[in-house]
Write a protein that holds these residues in place. Sequence first.
Motif, PDB file in Angstrom:
ATOM      1  N   UNK A  57      -1.112  -4.174 -24.385  1.00 16.61           N
ATOM      2  CA  UNK A  57      -0.663  -5.270 -23.523  1.00 16.61           C
ATOM      3  C   UNK A  57      -1.843  -5.984 -22.874  1.00 16.61           C
ATOM      4  N   UNK A  58      -2.851  -5.222 -22.458  1.00 13.83           N
ATOM      5  CA  UNK A  58      -4.034  -5.842 -21.865  1.00 13.83           C
ATOM      6  C   UNK A  58      -4.794  -6.660 -22.905  1.00 13.83           C
ATOM      7  N   UNK A  59      -4.900  -6.149 -24.126  1.00 16.60           N
ATOM      8  CA  UNK A  59      -5.577  -6.897 -25.191  1.00 16.60           C
ATOM      9  C   UNK A  59      -4.817  -8.194 -25.496  1.00 16.60           C
ATOM     10  N   UNK A  60      -3.484  -8.124 -25.486  1.00 20.60           N
ATOM     11  CA  UNK A  60      -2.667  -9.312 -25.716  1.00 20.60           C
ATOM     12  C   UNK A  60      -2.887 -10.333 -24.606  1.00 20.60           C
ATOM     13  N   UNK A  61      -2.945  -9.852 -23.353  1.00 18.06           N
ATOM     14  CA  UNK A  61      -3.180 -10.746 -22.218  1.00 18.06           C
ATOM     15  C   UNK A  61      -4.553 -11.399 -22.312  1.00 18.06           C
ATOM     16  N   UNK A  62      -5.555 -10.626 -22.691  1.00 16.82           N
ATOM     17  CA  UNK A  62      -6.903 -11.182 -22.857  1.00 16.82           C
ATOM     18  C   UNK A  62      -6.918 -12.234 -23.957  1.00 16.82           C
ATOM     19  N   UNK A  63      -6.255 -11.956 -25.066  1.00 13.99           N
ATOM     20  CA  UNK A  63      -6.209 -12.919 -26.171  1.00 13.99           C
ATOM     21  C   UNK A  63      -5.496 -14.194 -25.764  1.00 13.99           C
ATOM     22  N   UNK A  64      -4.387 -14.082 -25.025  1.00 14.50           N
ATOM     23  CA  UNK A  64      -3.668 -15.267 -24.561  1.00 14.50           C
ATOM     24  C   UNK A  64      -4.538 -16.104 -23.630  1.00 14.50           C
ATOM     25  N   UNK A  65      -5.255 -15.419 -22.743  1.00 13.95           N
ATOM     26  CA  UNK A  65      -6.132 -16.141 -21.815  1.00 13.95           C
ATOM     27  C   UNK A  65      -7.241 -16.864 -22.566  1.00 13.95           C
ATOM     28  N   UNK A  67      -7.062 -17.920 -25.647  1.00 12.84           N
ATOM     29  CA  UNK A  67      -6.468 -19.034 -26.390  1.00 12.84           C
ATOM     30  C   UNK A  67      -6.183 -20.217 -25.479  1.00 12.84           C
ATOM     31  N   UNK A  68      -5.762 -19.939 -24.237  1.00 14.23           N
ATOM     32  CA  UNK A  68      -5.445 -21.019 -23.297  1.00 14.23           C
ATOM     33  C   UNK A  68      -6.696 -21.664 -22.715  1.00 14.23           C
ATOM     34  N   UNK A  69      -7.676 -20.838 -22.364  1.00 12.95           N
ATOM     35  CA  UNK A  69      -8.852 -21.339 -21.644  1.00 12.95           C
ATOM     36  C   UNK A  69     -10.013 -21.695 -22.565  1.00 12.95           C
ATOM     37  N   UNK A  70     -10.020 -21.197 -23.753  1.00 16.21           N
ATOM     38  CA  UNK A  70     -11.164 -21.427 -24.639  1.00 16.21           C
ATOM     39  C   UNK A  70     -12.206 -20.351 -24.414  1.00 16.21           C
ATOM     40  N   UNK A  71     -13.467 -20.716 -24.598  1.00 20.22           N
ATOM     41  CA  UNK A  71     -14.559 -19.753 -24.461  1.00 20.22           C
ATOM     42  C   UNK A  71     -14.823 -19.511 -22.976  1.00 20.22           C
ATOM     43  N   UNK A  72     -14.830 -18.238 -22.586  1.00 18.60           N
ATOM     44  CA  UNK A  72     -15.080 -17.861 -21.194  1.00 18.60           C
ATOM     45  C   UNK A  72     -16.140 -16.780 -21.142  1.00 18.60           C
ATOM     46  N   UNK A  73     -16.837 -16.719 -20.031  1.00 18.24           N
ATOM     47  CA  UNK A  73     -17.753 -15.608 -19.805  1.00 18.24           C
ATOM     48  C   UNK A  73     -16.928 -14.358 -19.506  1.00 18.24           C
ATOM     49  N   UNK A  75     -17.129 -12.258 -17.057  1.00 16.93           N
ATOM     50  CA  UNK A  75     -16.720 -12.175 -15.658  1.00 16.93           C
ATOM     51  C   UNK A  75     -15.521 -13.069 -15.383  1.00 16.93           C
ATOM     52  N   UNK A  76     -15.518 -14.264 -15.973  1.00 14.23           N
ATOM     53  CA  UNK A  76     -14.387 -15.180 -15.780  1.00 14.23           C
ATOM     54  C   UNK A  76     -13.121 -14.632 -16.429  1.00 14.23           C
ATOM     55  N   UNK A  77     -13.278 -14.061 -17.597  1.00 17.11           N
ATOM     56  CA  UNK A  77     -12.127 -13.497 -18.300  1.00 17.11           C
ATOM     57  C   UNK A  77     -11.525 -12.336 -17.504  1.00 17.11           C
ATOM     58  N   UNK A  78     -12.375 -11.495 -16.933  1.00 15.58           N
ATOM     59  CA  UNK A  78     -11.892 -10.367 -16.120  1.00 15.58           C
ATOM     60  C   UNK A  78     -11.195 -10.876 -14.870  1.00 15.58           C
ATOM     61  N   UNK A  79     -11.771 -11.892 -14.227  1.00 14.19           N
ATOM     62  CA  UNK A  79     -11.158 -12.394 -12.990  1.00 14.19           C
ATOM     63  C   UNK A  79      -9.806 -13.070 -13.274  1.00 14.19           C
TER      64      UNK A  79
END
Length: 87
Positions: A57-65, A67-73, A75-79
């Motif tokens: 579920x966490x991997x799915x949430x990270x992938x969705x984020x 896909x929505x936000x594009x390339x993130x650092x 730290x930004x992805x964790x926040x």
Amino acid sequence: MYNKQNGFTLITVLILTSMASIVVLSSLRENIVQERLSGNFQKKLNSRLMAEKGVFEQAKLLQQTLNEEGVLAVEDLISKTSNASGS
């Protein structure tokens, strides 16, 4: 002589009954141990499956984020995904 045979029969029946009781109690104890072992195995399996579910579920949430936000650092992805819970 007839009275001596009645006493012998009584002792024989008592010995056989005692032996049967010991076998039954031993079997009962073994069954209880097996029941506990299988219960512990089931709990271990359930906890592993729940942990894997949380990881996916966490991997799915990270992938969705991503896909929505594009390339993130990192730290930004964790926040952005830190509000996820394990429930």
